[in-house]
Design a protein around this motif. Structure first.
Motif, PDB file in Angstrom:
ATOM      1  N   SER A  58       1.008 -41.799 -14.828  1.00 54.86           N
ATOM      2  CA  SER A  58       1.651 -40.854 -14.152  1.00 54.86           C
ATOM      3  C   SER A  58       2.386 -42.242 -12.933  1.00 54.86           C
ATOM      4  CB  SER A  58       1.150 -39.762 -13.044  1.00 54.86           C
ATOM      5  OG  SER A  58      -0.788 -39.667 -13.265  1.00 54.86           O
ATOM      6  N   LYS A  75      15.575 -44.711  -6.245  1.00 56.39           N
ATOM      7  CA  LYS A  75      17.209 -43.850  -7.244  1.00 56.39           C
ATOM      8  C   LYS A  75      16.278 -43.339  -8.642  1.00 56.39           C
ATOM      9  CE  LYS A  75      20.694 -46.848  -7.585  1.00 56.39           C
ATOM     10  NZ  LYS A  75      21.950 -47.237  -8.821  1.00 56.39           N
ATOM     11  N   LYS A  90       9.872 -39.729  -1.124  1.00 55.17           N
ATOM     12  CA  LYS A  90       8.372 -39.233  -0.842  1.00 55.17           C
ATOM     13  C   LYS A  90       7.696 -39.667   0.258  1.00 55.17           C
ATOM     14  CE  LYS A  90       6.015 -43.103  -2.730  1.00 55.17           C
ATOM     15  NZ  LYS A  90       4.123 -43.520  -3.667  1.00 55.17           N
ATOM     16  N   ARG A 123      -0.321 -37.822  -5.080  1.00 51.98           N
ATOM     17  CA  ARG A 123      -0.834 -36.713  -3.500  1.00 51.98           C
ATOM     18  C   ARG A 123      -0.073 -37.246  -3.399  1.00 51.98           C
ATOM     19  NH1 ARG A 123      -5.020 -41.655  -5.128  1.00 51.98           N
ATOM     20  NH2 ARG A 123      -2.916 -42.834  -5.333  1.00 51.98           N
ATOM     21  N   HIS A 124       0.909 -37.579  -2.902  1.00 53.50           N
ATOM     22  CA  HIS A 124       2.220 -37.598  -1.558  1.00 53.50           C
ATOM     23  C   HIS A 124       2.370 -36.016  -1.918  1.00 53.50           C
ATOM     24  CE1 HIS A 124       0.751 -41.718  -0.981  1.00 53.50           C
ATOM     25  NE2 HIS A 124       0.475 -40.968   0.065  1.00 53.50           N
ATOM     26  N   GLY A 142       5.276 -36.560 -11.813  1.00 49.93           N
ATOM     27  CA  GLY A 142       4.060 -36.797 -12.477  1.00 49.93           C
ATOM     28  C   GLY A 142       3.258 -36.390 -11.446  1.00 49.93           C
TER      29      GLY A 142
HETATM   30  N1  ATP Z   1      12.278 -42.720  -8.858  1.00 47.87           N
HETATM   31  C1  ATP Z   1      11.955 -41.962  -8.961  1.00 47.87           C
HETATM   32  N2  ATP Z   1      12.507 -41.482 -10.868  1.00 47.87           N
HETATM   33  C2  ATP Z   1      11.812 -40.777 -11.405  1.00 47.87           C
HETATM   34  N3  ATP Z   1      10.571 -39.795 -10.445  1.00 47.87           N
HETATM   35  C3  ATP Z   1       9.785 -40.047 -10.314  1.00 47.87           C
HETATM   36  C4  ATP Z   1      11.061 -40.672  -9.204  1.00 47.87           C
HETATM   37  N4  ATP Z   1       9.627 -41.809  -8.476  1.00 47.87           N
HETATM   38  C5  ATP Z   1       8.872 -40.931  -8.438  1.00 47.87           C
HETATM   39  N5  ATP Z   1       9.603 -39.867  -9.626  1.00 47.87           N
HETATM   40  C6  ATP Z   1       8.157 -38.995  -9.141  1.00 47.87           C
HETATM   41  O1  ATP Z   1       6.959 -38.647  -8.576  1.00 47.87           O
HETATM   42  C7  ATP Z   1       6.253 -38.410  -9.353  1.00 47.87           C
HETATM   43  C8  ATP Z   1       4.645 -39.368  -8.402  1.00 47.87           C
HETATM   44  O2  ATP Z   1       5.542 -40.867  -7.226  1.00 47.87           O
HETATM   45  P1  ATP Z   1       4.796 -41.781  -6.957  1.00 47.87           P
HETATM   46  O3  ATP Z   1       3.691 -41.493  -8.090  1.00 47.87           O
HETATM   47  O4  ATP Z   1       5.368 -42.389  -6.361  1.00 47.87           O
HETATM   48  O5  ATP Z   1       3.694 -40.424  -5.778  1.00 47.87           O
HETATM   49  P2  ATP Z   1       2.111 -40.647  -5.810  1.00 47.87           P
HETATM   50  O6  ATP Z   1       2.174 -40.021  -4.054  1.00 47.87           O
HETATM   51  O7  ATP Z   1       2.689 -42.150  -4.277  1.00 47.87           O
HETATM   52  O8  ATP Z   1       1.169 -40.636  -6.346  1.00 47.87           O
HETATM   53  P3  ATP Z   1      -0.343 -41.062  -6.444  1.00 47.87           P
HETATM   54  O9  ATP Z   1      -1.151 -39.916  -5.990  1.00 47.87           O
HETATM   55  O10 ATP Z   1      -0.369 -41.916  -7.349  1.00 47.87           O
HETATM   56  O11 ATP Z   1      -0.608 -42.135  -4.930  1.00 47.87           O
HETATM   57  C9  ATP Z   1       5.613 -40.070 -10.485  1.00 47.87           C
HETATM   58  O12 ATP Z   1       5.042 -39.641 -11.101  1.00 47.87           O
HETATM   59  C10 ATP Z   1       6.805 -39.470 -11.028  1.00 47.87           C
HETATM   60  O13 ATP Z   1       6.819 -38.948 -11.764  1.00 47.87           O
END
Ligand code: ATP
Ligand code: MG
Length: 415
Positions: free
Chosen positions: A155, A107, A58, A42-43, A39
């Motif tokens: 997302s 995972k 992440k 930001r990170h 999805g």
């Molecule tokens: N364990 C997982 N299994 C499958 N997909 C994952 C997993 N962890 C993360 N993802 C994918 O990575 C994407 C980004 O993860 P996440 O939303 O935790 O990041 P973020 O940078 O914190 O997002 P935000 O911009 O909302 O702060 C998710 O939308 C998902 O599609």
């Protein structure tokens, strides 16, 4: 490995230490990565191969990573559908001794699809509604447990197929907070943000040509509001019934079970004049059918899939004249003579493309369609053959959904 590297984990796979922690995540070499769709985030998030499985990494600050790890562990323990946290890695330094951000490792959720992958080919409003319905159930489950999400969006959710519908999983808990109880204000804030985010995401899909411009994104986004409140009311609302309408108590319990929620206790208080009673259910959690199938067969399946399996089990019990046999015994027999052989009939190379319980559901659907069309009882083997040759061959492997190009891959199933 730099000596300062620290890993927090409940159990640790030694292969963890082989991942290139002294390299910024963005520069990890191809050979450790798994090219799966993600999805928007930001990170920096990457999928890596680790001892035959896939993990999501992440990159975030240590404090945030640790907080999200703790929250994910808590909600995972409460049985809420979410990604499973594996570890927090911190104290990372690069080759020049410069500090690197910490990493949260979860995972990879098998058979899960980010919403853009669900819509990749040609998105229809019906599909959007189905995703939103799944998200509403997840929000109600979280709110019942006192979990305030703080950043609900498509997302931040992953979707798994569930007997033609979807089941939603929480993926990003960074902004979450766990309280004893949530106030209506907190719940409303979560829903409002969900609505705003979803509408934004639908606009993005329209800009990318994945959703027809003529569809009303705001109207579709409003659905989260409606579905959530309907569900919340059904699950927690007080009902006043006349004392001579006792059947409505059973009715309420059945309705809640049908929605997948389990009733722990019912608070019933009578009015002063004794003609009416007030009824308020205490719902423990969703997963009513899921738990039954788990208890009977040991299979870990989604809610609608479980309901489908229980129906088939009931039918089997009736056909084989075993109504008086304990359900545990019949379930065991059904698993061995119906469920497992049906899955086994699917050619080996195609079998893992879709999760087993979903495969079972699609085969039964297909058998039903064929019987309707041919106006005769189609045996399962014939349905499996037709389904595998005509449909399953065209499906992508959704276990770890491989992206071959920059573009998100197509899914040929949204008929
Ligand atoms: N364990 C997982 N299994 C499958 N997909 C994952 C997993 N962890 C993360 N993802 C994918 O990575 C994407 C980004 O993860 P996440 O939303 O935790 O990041 P973020 O940078 O914190 O997002 P935000 O911009 O909302 O702060 C998710 O939308 C998902 O599609
Ligand atoms: Mg996110």
């Amino acid at each position: 490995m730099p000596s300062r590297l620290k890993i927090t984990a409940a159990t640790l796979d030694p292969a963890f230490l082989d991942l290139p922690w002294s390299t910024p995540l963005e520069e990890w070499p191809e050979n450790v990565l798994a090219p799966l769709p993600r999805g928007i985030s930001r990170h920096v998030v990457r999928f890596a191969r680790l001892s035959g499985q896939v993990v999501a990494v992440k990159e975030i600050s240590h404090e945030v990573a640790q907080r999200e790890y703790n929250l994910l562990r808590l909600i995972d323990k409460m049985d809420v559908p979410s990604v499973e946290p594996l570890a927090v890695v911190h104290g990372r330094t690069d080759a020049n001794g410069e500090e690197l951000n910490a990493a949260l490792v979860t995972k990879h959720l098998q058979y899960s699809l980010p919403y853009r992958a669900v819509f990749s080919q040609h998105m229809r409003p019906k599909t959007a509604f189905r995703l939103i319905d799944a998200l509403a159930v997840l929000m109600v489950r979280l709110h019942l447990l006192g979990f305030y999400w703080g950043d609900v969006s498509l997302s931040n959710t992953l979707f798994r197929r569930d007997a033609g519908a979807f089941a939603a999983y929480l993926v990003d808990a960074e902004t979450g907070e766990l309280h004893e109880n949530l106030t209506p204000g907190q719940r409303n804030y979560d829903i409002d943000l969900a609505r705003t985010n979803i509408i934004g995401e639908l606009f993005d899909l329209q800009a990318g040509g994945m959703l027809d411009e003529s569809e009303d994104a705001i109207h579709i986004g409003d659905r989260i509001h409606e579905r959530y409140h309907e569900l919340w009311e059904e699950v927690t609302g007080e009902e006043v019934i006349a004392t001579n309408e006792r059947w409505r108590v059973t009715d309420r319990i059945n309705r809640l079970n049908d929605l997948g929620f389990e009733v722990d206790e019912l608070a019933i208080t009578s009015d002063d004049d004794g003609t009416r009673v007030r009824l308020r259910p205490k719902v423990v959690d969703a997963g009513h059918f899921h738990r039954q199938i788990m208890r009977l067969t040991g299979l870990d399946v989604e809610e609608n899939q479980a309901r489908r399996m229980l129906n088939d089990l009931d039918e089997y019990r009736a056909i084989t004249n075993q109504q008086d046999e304990p359900i545990e015994l019949v379930a065991h027999e059904w698993l061995a003579t119906i469920y497992s052989p049906t899955i086994q009939m699917v050619p080996r190379d195609l079998r893992a493309r879709i999760a087993g319980p979903e495969l079972f559901h699609e085969i039964l659907e297909h058998r039903w369609y064929m019987s309707q069309k041919l106006k005769r009882d189609v045996p399962t083997w014939e349905a499996v053959k037709d389904y595998s040759e005509k449909f399953l061959v065209r499906r992508r492997d959704e276990r770890v959904y491989m992206a071959t190009t920059q573009e998100l891959p197509r899914i040929a199933t949204e008929e």
